[in-house]
Each structure stands twice: as C-alpha cells, then as structure tokens.
Write a protein that holds these residues in place. Structure first.
Motif, PDB file in Angstrom:
ATOM      1  N   THR A   1       0.974  -1.154  -0.028  1.00 37.73           N
ATOM      2  CA  THR A   1      -0.273  -0.017   0.045  1.00 37.73           C
ATOM      3  C   THR A   1       1.015   1.056  -0.208  1.00 37.73           C
ATOM      4  O   THR A   1       2.353   1.116   0.048  1.00 37.73           O
ATOM      5  N   SER A   2       0.469   2.569   0.122  1.00 33.85           N
ATOM      6  CA  SER A   2       1.033   3.688  -0.097  1.00 33.85           C
ATOM      7  C   SER A   2       1.776   3.788   1.642  1.00 33.85           C
ATOM      8  O   SER A   2       2.638   4.884   1.738  1.00 33.85           O
ATOM      9  N   GLY A   3       1.569   2.725   2.431  1.00 32.51           N
ATOM     10  CA  GLY A   3       2.268   2.867   3.628  1.00 32.51           C
ATOM     11  C   GLY A   3       3.630   2.428   3.857  1.00 32.51           C
ATOM     12  O   GLY A   3       4.340   2.181   4.451  1.00 32.51           O
ATOM     13  N   GLY A   4       4.223   2.031   2.579  1.00 36.59           N
ATOM     14  CA  GLY A   4       5.500   1.477   2.411  1.00 36.59           C
ATOM     15  C   GLY A   4       5.972   1.403   1.144  1.00 36.59           C
ATOM     16  O   GLY A   4       5.504   1.869   0.269  1.00 36.59           O
ATOM     17  N   ILE A   5       7.254   0.957   0.912  1.00 33.11           N
ATOM     18  CA  ILE A   5       7.761   0.908  -0.391  1.00 33.11           C
ATOM     19  C   ILE A   5       8.051  -0.529  -0.629  1.00 33.11           C
ATOM     20  O   ILE A   5       8.801  -1.453   0.205  1.00 33.11           O
ATOM     21  N   CYS A   6       7.890  -1.021  -2.016  1.00 28.27           N
ATOM     22  CA  CYS A   6       8.068  -2.214  -2.303  1.00 28.27           C
ATOM     23  C   CYS A   6       9.689  -2.592  -2.676  1.00 28.27           C
ATOM     24  O   CYS A   6      10.286  -1.926  -3.298  1.00 28.27           O
ATOM     25  N   ASP A   7      10.182  -3.645  -2.287  1.00 28.10           N
ATOM     26  CA  ASP A   7      11.545  -4.111  -2.797  1.00 28.10           C
ATOM     27  C   ASP A   7      11.433  -4.735  -4.243  1.00 28.10           C
ATOM     28  O   ASP A   7      11.270  -5.933  -4.345  1.00 28.10           O
ATOM     29  N   ASP A   8      11.330  -3.825  -5.060  1.00 29.57           N
ATOM     30  CA  ASP A   8      11.295  -4.152  -6.382  1.00 29.57           C
ATOM     31  C   ASP A   8      12.470  -3.917  -7.163  1.00 29.57           C
ATOM     32  O   ASP A   8      13.544  -3.947  -6.540  1.00 29.57           O
ATOM     33  N   GLY A   9      12.330  -4.276  -8.280  1.00 32.24           N
ATOM     34  CA  GLY A   9      13.678  -4.530  -9.257  1.00 32.24           C
ATOM     35  C   GLY A   9      13.840  -5.850  -9.777  1.00 32.24           C
ATOM     36  O   GLY A   9      13.143  -6.761  -8.951  1.00 32.24           O
ATOM     37  N   LYS A  10      14.550  -6.079 -10.656  1.00 30.46           N
ATOM     38  CA  LYS A  10      14.956  -7.394 -10.981  1.00 30.46           C
ATOM     39  C   LYS A  10      15.578  -8.518  -9.825  1.00 30.46           C
ATOM     40  O   LYS A  10      15.293  -9.696  -9.539  1.00 30.46           O
ATOM     41  N   ASN A  11      16.457  -7.762  -8.821  1.00 33.17           N
ATOM     42  CA  ASN A  11      16.888  -8.623  -7.784  1.00 33.17           C
ATOM     43  C   ASN A  11      15.871  -8.427  -6.622  1.00 33.17           C
ATOM     44  O   ASN A  11      16.498  -8.921  -5.545  1.00 33.17           O
ATOM     45  N   GLY A  12      14.821  -7.568  -6.641  1.00 30.40           N
ATOM     46  CA  GLY A  12      13.860  -7.385  -5.356  1.00 30.40           C
ATOM     47  C   GLY A  12      13.234  -8.789  -5.116  1.00 30.40           C
ATOM     48  O   GLY A  12      12.945  -9.686  -5.976  1.00 30.40           O
ATOM     49  N   ARG A  13      12.428  -8.797  -3.955  1.00 33.55           N
ATOM     50  CA  ARG A  13      11.545  -9.820  -3.528  1.00 33.55           C
ATOM     51  C   ARG A  13      10.224  -9.615  -3.337  1.00 33.55           C
ATOM     52  O   ARG A  13       9.544 -10.704  -3.069  1.00 33.55           O
ATOM     53  N   GLY A  14       9.931  -8.272  -3.509  1.00 29.53           N
ATOM     54  CA  GLY A  14       8.576  -7.887  -3.442  1.00 29.53           C
ATOM     55  C   GLY A  14       8.101  -7.788  -2.126  1.00 29.53           C
ATOM     56  O   GLY A  14       6.942  -7.531  -1.812  1.00 29.53           O
ATOM     57  N   ARG A  15       8.982  -7.479  -1.248  1.00 29.75           N
ATOM     58  CA  ARG A  15       8.609  -7.369   0.313  1.00 29.75           C
ATOM     59  C   ARG A  15       8.245  -6.066   0.425  1.00 29.75           C
ATOM     60  O   ARG A  15       8.949  -4.977  -0.267  1.00 29.75           O
ATOM     61  N   CYS A  16       7.245  -5.616   1.172  1.00 25.88           N
ATOM     62  CA  CYS A  16       7.046  -4.118   1.663  1.00 25.88           C
ATOM     63  C   CYS A  16       7.987  -3.833   2.896  1.00 25.88           C
ATOM     64  O   CYS A  16       8.027  -4.391   3.966  1.00 25.88           O
ATOM     65  N   ALA A  17       8.521  -2.555   2.649  1.00 21.46           N
ATOM     66  CA  ALA A  17       9.430  -1.973   3.609  1.00 21.46           C
ATOM     67  C   ALA A  17       8.429  -0.787   4.253  1.00 21.46           C
ATOM     68  O   ALA A  17       8.121   0.275   3.567  1.00 21.46           O
ATOM     69  N   CYS A  18       7.889  -0.990   5.337  1.00 18.14           N
ATOM     70  CA  CYS A  18       6.751  -0.116   5.779  1.00 18.14           C
ATOM     71  C   CYS A  18       7.420   1.400   6.436  1.00 18.14           C
ATOM     72  O   CYS A  18       8.516   1.237   6.949  1.00 18.14           O
ATOM     73  N   PHE A  19       6.778   2.324   6.103  1.00 14.75           N
ATOM     74  CA  PHE A  19       7.073   3.645   6.899  1.00 14.75           C
ATOM     75  C   PHE A  19       6.932   3.638   8.403  1.00 14.75           C
ATOM     76  O   PHE A  19       6.228   2.937   8.953  1.00 14.75           O
ATOM     77  N   GLU A  20       7.718   4.441   8.938  1.00 15.49           N
ATOM     78  CA  GLU A  20       7.485   4.531  10.441  1.00 15.49           C
ATOM     79  C   GLU A  20       6.143   4.825  10.761  1.00 15.49           C
ATOM     80  O   GLU A  20       5.276   5.531  10.167  1.00 15.49           O
ATOM     81  N   GLY A  21       5.543   4.269  12.017  1.00 17.33           N
ATOM     82  CA  GLY A  21       3.982   4.065  12.313  1.00 17.33           C
ATOM     83  C   GLY A  21       3.119   2.900  11.610  1.00 17.33           C
ATOM     84  O   GLY A  21       2.086   3.188  11.910  1.00 17.33           O
ATOM     85  N   VAL A  22       3.849   2.432  10.497  1.00 21.12           N
ATOM     86  CA  VAL A  22       2.911   1.524   9.731  1.00 21.12           C
ATOM     87  C   VAL A  22       3.677   0.200   9.888  1.00 21.12           C
ATOM     88  O   VAL A  22       4.793  -0.001   9.775  1.00 21.12           O
ATOM     89  N   THR A  23       2.618  -1.071   9.718  1.00 22.76           N
ATOM     90  CA  THR A  23       3.050  -2.530  10.044  1.00 22.76           C
ATOM     91  C   THR A  23       2.269  -3.199   8.904  1.00 22.76           C
ATOM     92  O   THR A  23       1.302  -2.588   8.435  1.00 22.76           O
TER      93      THR A  23
END
Length: 185
Positions: A145-167
């Motif tokens: 969602t807009s509460g985090g950033i995706c670990d994207d790119g060819k080497n990315g795993r698609g996991r979401c890195a959440c911003f502070e205060g979001v889980t």
C-alpha cells in the motif's frame, strides 16, 4: 328727533332709566357668571395640577425603575464583555501557538518528502530493469500500500518496507493503538 326739538317727554326718561338698570343687571349677571367661571376654572386647574403631579410621580417612579434595571443589565454586559475580551486574548494565543505548530509540521513534511525522494532514487537504482512497483525475474507486481515501499527491481523480492508508524505485510495497519489506516501518525 325729540331731543333736537328740545322737548322732553316722560316716556324718554323712563326708557333711559330702564336701560341703565338693564345694563347694571346685565353687568351683575356677567360678574356672577365670570365669578362662577373663575371658580370652575380654578377648580379645574387644581384638579389638573393634582392629576399632573400624580402622573409625574408615576413617570418618575417608572423611569427610576427602568434606569435601575438598565444599569444592572449594563453591569452584566460589561462583565460579559470583559470575559469575552479575555477569551479572545486566549484564542489569539492559541492561534499563535497553532500557527507555530503548523509551520513546524510543514517543515517536517518537507523533510519527509525530501527523504522519500532520496529513497525513491535509491530504489530506482536497486530495481534495475523492472518498472517501479514490480520485482523479480518476471517483474511481478508488488502488493504494497502507500504505507510502504516495495523491494522491487530484478533483484527485489517484492517485500514491503513500511514507513514509520505503519506495519503489516502490505503496510496496511498502524502500529500505534487507536490509529486507523491510512492516518497512522
């Protein structure tokens, strides 16, 4: 005509005496009438004076009562005005404090936006050839969602890195109790 001829008759003398008596009687009647009118006028003036005095006393009492009530109301309004002035002063202080807080928040938001821009630049480098929001060898779409950033790119795993205060796996929940997504801070 008889006077011109010099002759006097008795009936002329009696006629003049009757006239004089008539004038005296009329004068007496007029005096009595004037005396009666004067007494009536004096009585009417005394009655009018008494009634006017009573009305004046009534008006004075009513005016005094209204003046007292008006003065009491004026005192109440003056107290309310002083209270309102005090409240306005308090509100002006609160507005000044709110303005300062708003300016601080705007500064913080600007700093966060700068950080996000920097993070986006770093993410761009990591993505390699997949478009933004996609990851892995097949460039699979991220599910953040807009509460985090995706670990994207060819080497990315698609996991979401959440911003502070979001889980959450998709960054869809607030970490603080009582907060509801998407307003977590």
């Amino acid at each position: 005509l008889e006077l011109a001829s010099g002759e006097h008759h008795s009936y002329c003398v009696s006629t003049n005496r009757n006239r004089v008596r008539g004038i005296k009687v009329t004068g007496n009647l007029l005096r009595e009438e004037m005396s009666g009118l004067n007494a009536s006028l004096t009585s009417s003036m005394q009655t009018l004076n008494t009634e006017t005095s009573a009305l004046l006393e009534n008006v004075t009492a009513t005016t005094s009562s209204l003046l007292t009530a008006t003065q009491s109301r004026l005192a109440t309004v003056e107290v309310q005005s002083a209270n309102d002035t005090s409240r306005v002063a308090e509100l002006e202080v609160q507005i000044a404090n709110s303005t300062k807080i708003e300016e601080e928040m705007e500064q913080t938001v600007a700093e966060i936006m700068l950080e996000i821009t920097q993070l986006k630049g770093e993410v761009e480098i990591l993505r390699s050839k997949c478009e933004r929001g996609y990851f892995g060898a097949n460039c699979t779409a991220c599910n953040c969602t807009s509460g985090g950033i995706c670990d994207d790119g060819k080497n990315g795993r698609g996991r979401c890195a959440c911003f502070e205060g979001v889980t959450g796996a998709r960054c869809e929940r607030c970490t603080a109790a009582g907060r509801k997504w998407p307003i977590c801070t």
